[in-house]
Enzyme design. Structure first.
Site, PDB file in Angstrom:
ATOM      1  N   ASN A   1       1.740  -4.660  -3.530  1.00  0.00           N
ATOM      2  CA  ASN A   1       0.374  -4.997  -3.116  1.00  0.00           C
ATOM      3  C   ASN A   1      -0.350  -3.791  -2.678  1.00  0.00           C
ATOM      4  O   ASN A   1       0.154  -2.975  -1.980  1.00  0.00           O
ATOM      5  CB  ASN A   1       0.487  -6.077  -1.859  1.00  0.00           C
ATOM      6  CG  ASN A   1      -0.953  -6.776  -1.878  1.00  0.00           C
ATOM      7  OD1 ASN A   1      -1.541  -7.215  -2.497  1.00  0.00           O
ATOM      8  ND2 ASN A   1      -1.485  -6.287  -0.566  1.00  0.00           N
TER       9      ASN A   1
ATOM     10  N   HIS B   1     -10.426  -5.641  -1.953  1.00  0.00           N
ATOM     11  CA  HIS B   1     -11.567  -5.517  -0.801  1.00  0.00           C
ATOM     12  C   HIS B   1     -12.510  -4.709  -1.336  1.00  0.00           C
ATOM     13  O   HIS B   1     -12.280  -3.308  -1.431  1.00  0.00           O
ATOM     14  CB  HIS B   1     -10.977  -4.589   0.478  1.00  0.00           C
ATOM     15  CG  HIS B   1      -9.765  -5.442   1.282  1.00  0.00           C
ATOM     16  ND1 HIS B   1      -9.970  -6.529   1.748  1.00  0.00           N
ATOM     17  CD2 HIS B   1      -8.439  -5.105   1.242  1.00  0.00           C
ATOM     18  CE1 HIS B   1      -8.892  -7.119   2.299  1.00  0.00           C
ATOM     19  NE2 HIS B   1      -8.015  -6.203   1.998  1.00  0.00           N
TER      20      HIS B   1
ATOM     21  N   GLU C   1       0.700  -1.066  -0.091  1.00  0.00           N
ATOM     22  CA  GLU C   1      -0.035  -0.111   0.148  1.00  0.00           C
ATOM     23  C   GLU C   1       0.803   1.275   0.085  1.00  0.00           C
ATOM     24  O   GLU C   1       0.672   2.180   0.805  1.00  0.00           O
ATOM     25  CB  GLU C   1      -0.929  -0.082   1.123  1.00  0.00           C
ATOM     26  CG  GLU C   1      -1.661  -1.460   1.127  1.00  0.00           C
ATOM     27  CD  GLU C   1      -2.688  -1.493   2.294  1.00  0.00           C
ATOM     28  OE1 GLU C   1      -2.864  -0.534   3.114  1.00  0.00           O
ATOM     29  OE2 GLU C   1      -3.450  -2.527   2.404  1.00  0.00           O
TER      30      GLU C   1
ATOM     31  N   ASP D   1     -12.297  -9.876  -0.395  1.00  0.00           N
ATOM     32  CA  ASP D   1     -13.721  -9.944   0.437  1.00  0.00           C
ATOM     33  C   ASP D   1     -14.545  -9.067  -0.131  1.00  0.00           C
ATOM     34  O   ASP D   1     -14.316  -7.742  -0.469  1.00  0.00           O
ATOM     35  CB  ASP D   1     -13.148 -10.085   1.952  1.00  0.00           C
ATOM     36  CG  ASP D   1     -12.214  -8.744   2.259  1.00  0.00           C
ATOM     37  OD1 ASP D   1     -11.916  -8.756   3.418  1.00  0.00           O
ATOM     38  OD2 ASP D   1     -12.693  -7.548   1.718  1.00  0.00           O
TER      39      ASP D   1
ATOM     40  N   GLU E   1      -6.264 -10.275  -1.671  1.00  0.00           N
ATOM     41  CA  GLU E   1      -7.200 -10.107  -0.225  1.00  0.00           C
ATOM     42  C   GLU E   1      -8.516  -9.794  -0.469  1.00  0.00           C
ATOM     43  O   GLU E   1      -9.303  -9.170   0.065  1.00  0.00           O
ATOM     44  CB  GLU E   1      -6.522  -8.919   0.446  1.00  0.00           C
ATOM     45  CG  GLU E   1      -5.105  -8.895   0.718  1.00  0.00           C
ATOM     46  CD  GLU E   1      -4.591  -7.835   1.316  1.00  0.00           C
ATOM     47  OE1 GLU E   1      -5.441  -7.089   1.976  1.00  0.00           O
ATOM     48  OE2 GLU E   1      -3.313  -7.523   1.420  1.00  0.00           O
TER      49      GLU E   1
HETATM   50  O1  G3I Z   1      -1.136  -9.277  18.217  1.00  0.00           O
HETATM   51  C1  G3I Z   1      -1.862  -8.517  19.131  1.00  0.00           C
HETATM   52  C2  G3I Z   1      -2.288  -8.860  20.392  1.00  0.00           C
HETATM   53  O2  G3I Z   1      -1.164  -9.295  21.421  1.00  0.00           O
HETATM   54  C3  G3I Z   1      -3.260  -7.987  21.072  1.00  0.00           C
HETATM   55  O3  G3I Z   1      -3.756  -8.681  22.229  1.00  0.00           O
HETATM   56  C4  G3I Z   1      -4.409  -7.663  20.191  1.00  0.00           C
HETATM   57  C5  G3I Z   1      -5.395  -6.738  20.914  1.00  0.00           C
HETATM   58  O4  G3I Z   1      -4.887  -5.516  20.624  1.00  0.00           O
HETATM   59  O5  G3I Z   1      -3.840  -7.250  19.010  1.00  0.00           O
HETATM   60  C6  G3I Z   1      -3.207  -8.210  18.346  1.00  0.00           C
HETATM   61  O6  G3I Z   1      -2.613  -7.392  17.066  1.00  0.00           O
HETATM   62  C7  G3I Z   1      -3.799  -7.305  16.284  1.00  0.00           C
HETATM   63  C8  G3I Z   1      -3.347  -7.985  14.835  1.00  0.00           C
HETATM   64  O7  G3I Z   1      -4.319  -7.592  13.771  1.00  0.00           O
HETATM   65  C9  G3I Z   1      -3.061  -9.392  15.039  1.00  0.00           C
HETATM   66  O8  G3I Z   1      -4.393 -10.033  15.529  1.00  0.00           O
HETATM   67  C10 G3I Z   1      -3.930  -5.763  15.984  1.00  0.00           C
HETATM   68  O9  G3I Z   1      -4.373  -5.323  17.172  1.00  0.00           O
HETATM   69  C11 G3I Z   1      -4.861  -5.629  14.593  1.00  0.00           C
HETATM   70  O10 G3I Z   1      -4.942  -4.350  14.371  1.00  0.00           O
HETATM   71  C12 G3I Z   1      -4.410  -6.466  13.402  1.00  0.00           C
HETATM   72  O11 G3I Z   1      -5.197  -6.145  12.452  1.00  0.00           O
HETATM   73  C13 G3I Z   1      -4.796  -6.477  11.077  1.00  0.00           C
HETATM   74  C14 G3I Z   1      -4.713  -5.247  10.309  1.00  0.00           C
HETATM   75  O12 G3I Z   1      -4.227  -5.704   8.916  1.00  0.00           O
HETATM   76  C15 G3I Z   1      -3.717  -4.452  10.758  1.00  0.00           C
HETATM   77  O13 G3I Z   1      -3.685  -3.298   9.761  1.00  0.00           O
HETATM   78  C16 G3I Z   1      -5.833  -7.535  10.601  1.00  0.00           C
HETATM   79  O14 G3I Z   1      -5.944  -8.876  11.522  1.00  0.00           O
HETATM   80  C17 G3I Z   1      -5.361  -8.106   9.079  1.00  0.00           C
HETATM   81  O15 G3I Z   1      -6.518  -8.586   8.498  1.00  0.00           O
HETATM   82  C18 G3I Z   1      -5.215  -6.596   8.374  1.00  0.00           C
HETATM   83  O16 G3I Z   1      -4.834  -7.072   6.872  1.00  0.00           O
HETATM   84  C19 G3I Z   1      -4.646  -5.975   6.038  1.00  0.00           C
HETATM   85  C20 G3I Z   1      -3.315  -6.523   5.229  1.00  0.00           C
HETATM   86  O17 G3I Z   1      -2.129  -6.718   5.708  1.00  0.00           O
HETATM   87  C21 G3I Z   1      -3.000  -5.309   4.090  1.00  0.00           C
HETATM   88  N1  G3I Z   1      -4.409  -4.899   3.340  1.00  0.00           N
HETATM   89  C22 G3I Z   1      -5.227  -4.547   4.251  1.00  0.00           C
HETATM   90  C23 G3I Z   1      -5.702  -5.543   5.455  1.00  0.00           C
HETATM   91  C24 G3I Z   1      -6.877  -5.354   6.053  1.00  0.00           C
HETATM   92  O18 G3I Z   1      -6.518  -4.180   7.088  1.00  0.00           O
END
Ligand code: G3I
Length: 379
Positions: A225, A261, A184, A291, A289
């Protein structure tokens, strides 16, 4: 991922100017390192678990298209149902989070590859290829870096980035089919996202990341990407112009990932046109990705629109021979990123509570229909 903004009138001047300083570089083209995985992609996985003949992966194999999913590593470790659906339905997997920098290097110089290594072991046991995601992004950077990055010099930031890219790609060398090297980098108006990398290094950070990744694993396919490339407009125009200039400078970039997305409240993208024009420019393309979110509760009209968007995205990929994979961003609504990002929206995935939804059936039917056409050789 930033929430999509209204599109603005564009300029690709920044992209063009940023590339003027890149010296011509010659790199070998990658060949596919993981041929062993292809032979077991249809009937059985290497661990012996059966792949249903009507599964997305089996139907995709018949037309030479790998169907994939992003994998939630926490679920992979704890749910046998999650495991079996992941193994039976998909022939490529993407690390949703465990290959991102905050997981890989939580403390500077201290690496945590275990969760990603488990995903790779799962993939190898089930004849799946792995998409590495992602090496360079503005999100999910480790706290030790974000705390000090603004005060670092350009040389210091560049050295840290180089160390990160080379150490991570080296660790997974030979095990990653496609890397999302830079994630991005563009704004909706076609300008570069003003992330820490761009602030300190300019667009050269993108070039350098691809060069370093190629040095560490010459056989991996290296992707840029982004989202909203599915629509023809300022962002996709700028991205195309930029990657064409990278290629002209012999920067080792192989492909462009279209995140896809989608949201039923927006018009359908002219995705086929964009896949075609990036492929025509000499790049592999992939739906990385997919959805399709909608407002909740889902009405019959919105369900139909979701099915149509999923079908459009898969059929566009099927029609472009250089579209080498179609990946959904997780398969089950239970674990989707959407509700926590878009209030009042959800139901974006193809399963819910481990039950296939109409969206799944739509993809299955599209693949069944495609099996009548000439199989494509890219598998
Ligand atoms: O690992 C921590 C955990 O230790 C903690 O307890 C918990 C609560 O705060 O957070 C956990 O981290 C989270 C992480 O996902 C792993 O689950 C983050 O808060 C959360 O923000 C993160 O979200 C991810 C997001 O990217 C971050 O920007 C999503 O799962 C993931 O699906 C999303 O994927 C992105 C792609 O990488 C790039 N394209 C867009 C896509 C959607 O945003």
């Amino acid at each position: 991922m930033r929430i999509p903004r209204a599109r603005m009138v564009a300029s690709t001047v920044a992209a063009t100017a940023a590339l003027a300083m890149i010296p011509a570089i010659a790199f070998a083209q990658p060949s596919h390192p993981l041929t062993a995985a292809t032979s077991s992609a249809t009937s059985h996985t290497t661990s012996g678990s059966a792949v249903p003949a009507d599964s997305l992966r089996a139907l995709g194999a018949k037309v030479g298209l790998r169907i994939g999913t992003a994998v939630n590593a926490d679920e992979l470790a704890s749910s046998s149902t999650y495991d079996s659906i992941t193994a039976q339905q998909f022939s490529t997997v993407t690390a949703e989070n465990v290959m991102k920098w905050d997981t890989i290097e939580p403390e500077q110089g201290q690496y945590n590859y275990a969760p990603a290594d488990k995903l790779i072991a799962f993939a190898e046991a089930h004849g799946q290829l792995v998409r590495g995601h992602n090496l360079v992004w503005e999100n999910q950077q480790p706290a030790w870096f974000t705390a000090e990055s603004a005060s670092l010099s350009a040389d210091q930031v560049k050295a840290i980035l180089k160390q990160h890219v080379i150490s991570e790609v080296s660790h997974f060398k030979g095990k990653i089919w496609q890397w999302d090297v830079v994630n991005e980098p563009f704004n909706e108006d076609g300008s570069f996202v003003n992330n820490i990398w761009y602030q300190k290094l300019g667009a050269a950070y993108i070039t350098d990341a691809f060069i370093w990744a190629h040095q560490a694993d010459p056989k991996a396919k290296l992707f840029l990407n982004d989202y909203n490339l599915e629509y023809t407009g300022t962002k996709s125009n700028a991205a195309l112009s930029f990657v064409q200039q990278l290629k002209a400078k012999h920067v080792p970039i192989n492909g462009v990932g279209f995140e896809t997305h989608l949201d039923t409240q927006y018009g359908q993208p002219d995705l086929l046109n964009n896949l075609q024009r990036f492929a025509a420019a000499g790049f592999d393309v992939a739906i990385t990705e997919a959805d399709v979110r909608t407002t909740l509760p889902v009405t019959a009209v919105e369900q139909t629109a979701q099915n149509a968007d999923y079908s459009l995205s898969l059929q566009a990929c099927l029609q472009v021979s250089r579209c080498i994979s179609y990946t959904v961003w997780g398969f089950d609504d239970q674990f989707s990123w959407v509700p926590s990002t878009f209030a009042g929206e959800g139901a974006a995935d193809i399963y819910n509570d481990f039950q296939p939804k109409p969206q799944y059936t739509t993809l299955q039917q599209d693949l069944e229909l495609a099996t009548g056409s000439a199989a494509r050789s890219r598998y």
